[in-house]
Motif scaffolding. Structure first.
Motif, PDB file in Angstrom:
ATOM      1  N   ILE A  35      23.321  -3.654  54.769  1.00 39.11           N
ATOM      2  CA  ILE A  35      23.495  -3.282  56.166  1.00 39.11           C
ATOM      3  C   ILE A  35      24.123  -1.894  56.163  1.00 39.11           C
ATOM      4  CG2 ILE A  35      24.788  -3.737  58.279  1.00 39.11           C
ATOM      5  CD1 ILE A  35      22.548  -5.701  57.971  1.00 39.11           C
ATOM      6  N   ALA A  36      23.427  -0.944  56.742  1.00 37.52           N
ATOM      7  CA  ALA A  36      23.897   0.448  56.771  1.00 37.52           C
ATOM      8  C   ALA A  36      24.278   0.796  58.208  1.00 37.52           C
ATOM      9  CB  ALA A  36      22.812   1.383  56.254  1.00 37.52           C
ATOM     10  N   LEU A  37      25.544   1.138  58.423  1.00 34.15           N
ATOM     11  CA  LEU A  37      26.005   1.342  59.794  1.00 34.15           C
ATOM     12  C   LEU A  37      27.188   2.289  59.840  1.00 34.15           C
ATOM     13  CD1 LEU A  37      28.914  -0.291  60.098  1.00 34.15           C
ATOM     14  CD2 LEU A  37      27.446  -2.274  60.237  1.00 34.15           C
ATOM     15  N   SER A  53      17.874  -8.138  57.141  1.00 28.18           N
ATOM     16  CA  SER A  53      17.523  -8.471  58.520  1.00 28.18           C
ATOM     17  C   SER A  53      18.763  -8.939  59.285  1.00 28.18           C
ATOM     18  CB  SER A  53      16.454  -9.563  58.550  1.00 28.18           C
ATOM     19  OG  SER A  53      16.967 -10.768  57.996  1.00 28.18           O
ATOM     20  N   ILE A  54      18.818  -8.604  60.567  1.00 25.62           N
ATOM     21  CA  ILE A  54      19.893  -9.052  61.448  1.00 25.62           C
ATOM     22  C   ILE A  54      19.324  -9.087  62.866  1.00 25.62           C
ATOM     23  CG2 ILE A  54      20.849  -6.730  61.811  1.00 25.62           C
ATOM     24  CD1 ILE A  54      23.673  -8.070  61.713  1.00 25.62           C
ATOM     25  N   ASP A  55      19.699 -10.096  63.634  1.00 24.50           N
ATOM     26  CA  ASP A  55      19.114 -10.286  64.958  1.00 24.50           C
ATOM     27  C   ASP A  55      19.520  -9.173  65.923  1.00 24.50           C
ATOM     28  OD1 ASP A  55      17.840 -12.599  64.195  1.00 24.50           O
ATOM     29  OD2 ASP A  55      19.447 -13.921  64.907  1.00 24.50           O
ATOM     30  N   PRO A  56      18.751  -8.974  66.987  1.00 21.61           N
ATOM     31  CA  PRO A  56      19.131  -7.995  68.018  1.00 21.61           C
ATOM     32  C   PRO A  56      20.446  -8.383  68.693  1.00 21.61           C
ATOM     33  CG  PRO A  56      16.833  -8.674  68.263  1.00 21.61           C
ATOM     34  CD  PRO A  56      17.446  -9.607  67.271  1.00 21.61           C
ATOM     35  N   GLY A  65      26.784 -10.527  65.019  1.00 18.62           N
ATOM     36  CA  GLY A  65      25.594 -10.944  64.306  1.00 18.62           C
ATOM     37  C   GLY A  65      25.885 -11.010  62.828  1.00 18.62           C
ATOM     38  N   MET A  66      25.041 -11.748  62.106  1.00 17.13           N
ATOM     39  CA  MET A  66      25.205 -11.891  60.662  1.00 17.13           C
ATOM     40  C   MET A  66      23.880 -11.595  59.975  1.00 17.13           C
ATOM     41  SD  MET A  66      27.490 -15.404  60.565  1.00 17.13           S
ATOM     42  CE  MET A  66      27.870 -15.224  58.822  1.00 17.13           C
ATOM     43  N   PRO A  67      23.892 -10.901  58.837  1.00 16.99           N
ATOM     44  CA  PRO A  67      22.640 -10.666  58.100  1.00 16.99           C
ATOM     45  C   PRO A  67      21.975 -11.982  57.714  1.00 16.99           C
ATOM     46  CG  PRO A  67      24.427  -9.319  57.217  1.00 16.99           C
ATOM     47  CD  PRO A  67      25.051 -10.292  58.167  1.00 16.99           C
ATOM     48  N   GLY A  68      20.659 -11.928  57.592  1.00 13.25           N
ATOM     49  CA  GLY A  68      19.908 -13.119  57.223  1.00 13.25           C
ATOM     50  C   GLY A  68      19.926 -13.420  55.738  1.00 13.25           C
TER      51      GLY A  68
END
Length: 203
Positions: A35-37, A53-56, A65-68
């Motif tokens: 996750i790059a933020l 992946s992470i939900d909108p 939210g949490m990564p999949g």
């Protein structure tokens, strides 16, 4: 077949095995999700940039939210950026579709003390090199691999925490505690918790 041919054949097989292992390791490294933020950016920018992946986000809501999948954090501020190990517990907070903070444990499972200190000291070294500074260090000194720190971390009633600041932009709370790990109940295991938010007064 001569002995030289046999040796040559064995060397060829060894080279093939080494090449296969190297290729497998490369694939494994490339397959690690991240996750790059940066805090304060639009949620959708993070989603488009990240390989995990992470939900909108939910418009108009303050939630998380949490990564999949397991994923590392790549904090991409141009000055204060850093990278964590892969994490299983990883939450990204949002407020009206803007990233508001991160709370995570930069590990796949509770770690032994030596491995815990390795992760924590690497993070602190990245922060130090990036211009982060310890905060409230008189009461909460930065972690170190010393007998005093090891003794404190082994105490289930103590543990440790440290605060770091990135100028007036971000703040970090780093916590380490002893953790009873049901899969390895006879071992001393530790849980690292990392919280990242805007500094007070930063909008």
């Amino acid at each position: 077949m001569s002995w030289m041919q046999r040796i040559g054949g064995r060397r060829g097989s060894l080279v093939l095995v080494v090449a296969t292992i190297a290729a497998w390791m490369t694939i494994e490294l490339q397959s690690e999700k991240e996750i790059a933020l940066v805090i304060g950016e639009p949620w959708e920018d993070m989603r488009q940039r990240s390989s995990a992946s992470i939900d909108p986000a939910i418009p108009g809501r303050a939630w998380f939210g949490m990564p999949g999948s397991d994923a590392r954090l790549r904090f991409i501020d141009p000055q204060y950026g850093f990278v964590t190990p892969q994490a299983r517990f990883f939450t990204v907070m949002f407020d009206d579709e803007m990233i508001d903070g991160v709370r995570m444990s930069p590990q796949i499972e509770p770690l032994l003390l030596d491995d815990t200190l390795k992760v924590v000291l690497d993070l602190q070294e990245q922060w130090h090199k990036g211009g982060w500074t310890p905060n409230r260090a008189k009461d909460f000194p930065s972690f170190a691999d010393t007998p005093a720190w090891r003794s404190r971390l082994r105490d289930v009633n103590k543990g440790g925490k440290a605060y770091w600041l990135a100028g007036d932009k971000y703040q970090i709370l780093l916590v380490v505690n002893r953790f009873r790990y049901s899969k390895r109940p006879m071992e001393e295991r530790y849980l690292i918790t990392l919280g990242i938010h805007k500094s007070r007064g930063v909008r």
